[in-house]
Design a protein around this motif. Sequence first.
Motif, mmCIF file in Angstrom:
data_model
loop_
_atom_site.group_PDB
_atom_site.id
_atom_site.type_symbol
_atom_site.label_atom_id
_atom_site.label_comp_id
_atom_site.label_asym_id
_atom_site.label_seq_id
_atom_site.Cartn_x
_atom_site.Cartn_y
_atom_site.Cartn_z
ATOM 1 N N ASP A 277 37.218 -25.149 -7.401
ATOM 2 C CA ASP A 277 37.459 -23.839 -8.017
ATOM 3 C C ASP A 277 36.975 -22.673 -7.164
ATOM 4 O OD1 ASP A 277 38.659 -22.410 -10.029
ATOM 5 O OD2 ASP A 277 36.823 -22.210 -11.186
ATOM 6 N N ARG A 278 37.083 -22.812 -5.848
ATOM 7 C CA ARG A 278 36.676 -21.698 -4.982
ATOM 8 C C ARG A 278 37.613 -20.504 -5.139
ATOM 9 N NH1 ARG A 278 34.569 -22.135 1.275
ATOM 10 N NH2 ARG A 278 34.268 -19.914 1.640
ATOM 11 N N ALA A 279 38.872 -20.773 -5.447
ATOM 12 C CA ALA A 279 39.835 -19.678 -5.594
ATOM 13 C C ALA A 279 39.402 -18.690 -6.668
ATOM 14 C CB ALA A 279 41.210 -20.231 -5.918
ATOM 15 N N SER A 280 38.710 -19.180 -7.702
ATOM 16 C CA SER A 280 38.284 -18.290 -8.782
ATOM 17 C C SER A 280 37.272 -17.260 -8.327
ATOM 18 C CB SER A 280 37.698 -19.115 -9.936
ATOM 19 O OG SER A 280 38.693 -19.922 -10.521
ATOM 20 N N SER A 281 36.592 -17.542 -7.206
ATOM 21 C CA SER A 281 35.620 -16.570 -6.695
ATOM 22 C C SER A 281 36.297 -15.299 -6.210
ATOM 23 C CB SER A 281 34.797 -17.193 -5.560
ATOM 24 O OG SER A 281 35.613 -17.465 -4.429
ATOM 25 N N PHE A 282 37.623 -15.365 -5.985
ATOM 26 C CA PHE A 282 38.371 -14.180 -5.562
ATOM 27 C C PHE A 282 38.936 -13.422 -6.758
ATOM 28 C CE2 PHE A 282 38.735 -17.317 -2.100
ATOM 29 C CZ PHE A 282 38.106 -16.611 -1.087
#
Length: 512
Positions: A277-282
């Motif tokens: 879920d790294r994309a959610s950090s954007f």
Amino acid sequence: MTAPGSGLWARLKHALRWSLTAVASEHQAAPAAPVSQREWLMLGLLLVVGLALRAGLAIAFPSIYHADEQFQYWEQGFRLIHGYGVVPWEYREGIRSYAVPGLLAGAFGLARQLGGDTETGRVLGNLLLSALSLTTVVTAYFWARRTAGVTAALVAGFVACVWYELVYFGPKPFTEVVAAAALFPAAYLLCAVPEPTRRHLLAGGALLGAAFALRFQLAPAVIVVLAAALLRSRGGGLLVMTAMLVVVMAAGVLDWLTLGQPFQSIWLNFTINAIEDRASSFGTRAPFWYLLYFANAWPGLVAILLLLFTVGLRRAPLLFTLPLVIVLSHSLIGHKEYRFVYPALPFLMTLASIGSVLALEMASRSLGANWRRRAVALLMVGWFVASASIALSDGTRTRLMQGNDVTLAFGAAGKIENACGVGLAGIHWGMATGYSTLGRDVPVYPIASREEAQERADAYNVLIRAKGRIDLQLPSFAQNQCFGDVCVETRAGSCVQHPEATINSTLVQAGE
């Protein structure tokens, strides 16, 4: 006794099967008449205009829609040829394919062979991307022709040629845009051509494989096209699958050669951005965000477009089914950006074009031939005015032109002969353009504060800064030239290198 929910599941399966059958049976009428010489000339003119609009606007008014277009694609294409450039985390960790950078590397390589500079490479790259995007014009023309005749073909081709989003995004090296240039014609060849030949099936399968390889997030749409194609042409399914598999395997080999493992840009990207879920950090947005964005992007036209979609839907269900699949599947992902659903646009605008012609035919049945021709001309003028009015509105124009001043400033900085270091102040690195515009192998130093600027003032003799963002108090620098709110300043003397503060070092430290 019926299990709870089994009735709903049965209805869903029935609806899905009906949808695929409707899509698969699309255009089963008698084949259209052969394309006349006049039509070929008309289509050729649309392609020339479309190429001029896309490449001309991209070259004359360069902009930055998102940091990805610069640092994920332009910069990496430049780096493949010249050996230096900014390397963001996606390429350090190996989750991005080199397919699109490879296309741009070809443009930069050709420019170098011709004796041109970085600017020449970007011009050639814009021409290449613009030419690829013209598959939307060709596909819209022939899809509308098969569906509603030559008049609809002309209008749909014209709309695909001039609609502002298709023009603006066409030269952008986003995977969504390049994948759309493959998905749209693939869907036509496999699902809309009445009697697809071996050549249609092979080309359609290859394009469908390319769409998936370029943008694996389009898998739901790819599956719908593939299922519809297999239902329509059971005997040709092997050809479609073979062509698709060859292209997908080629993408896996490319990852193997450039990243270290087959299909790494797919499985590692999914692991990091979806599972971890790294994309959610954007940033994340609500599931209905895309619908709100469409309403905002097409102010005053949403109701009209919905009506046109409804009119054209019976003639070409796939032109609505696929955008629906694309938008809904992306709505389930927390991190949302408008460009992610760009592949839906060619389908939607073609459907709306067909709907507009059908509506015009219903309204003008009592008119003579001359009046009908005038009505078609007015319809095309109306489409152009609608596109231009939205593109020139304050909000859209600002969004489409963002980064123009920074891009011009980087280009100007790269032409300063004695440049030995470039400072970047008051501008986030993501909204810069990197070495693919600078074109010089000199250190670039992001500057976050006055103290940082003064401490490392000996590291750069060229400064790119936004007016009013940071009061740097560097009297040794004199203004060279300005582009809007971004100015280029210079000082005399040489540079002392600070390798720990360069843009690449900064990105590594920040994990960006």
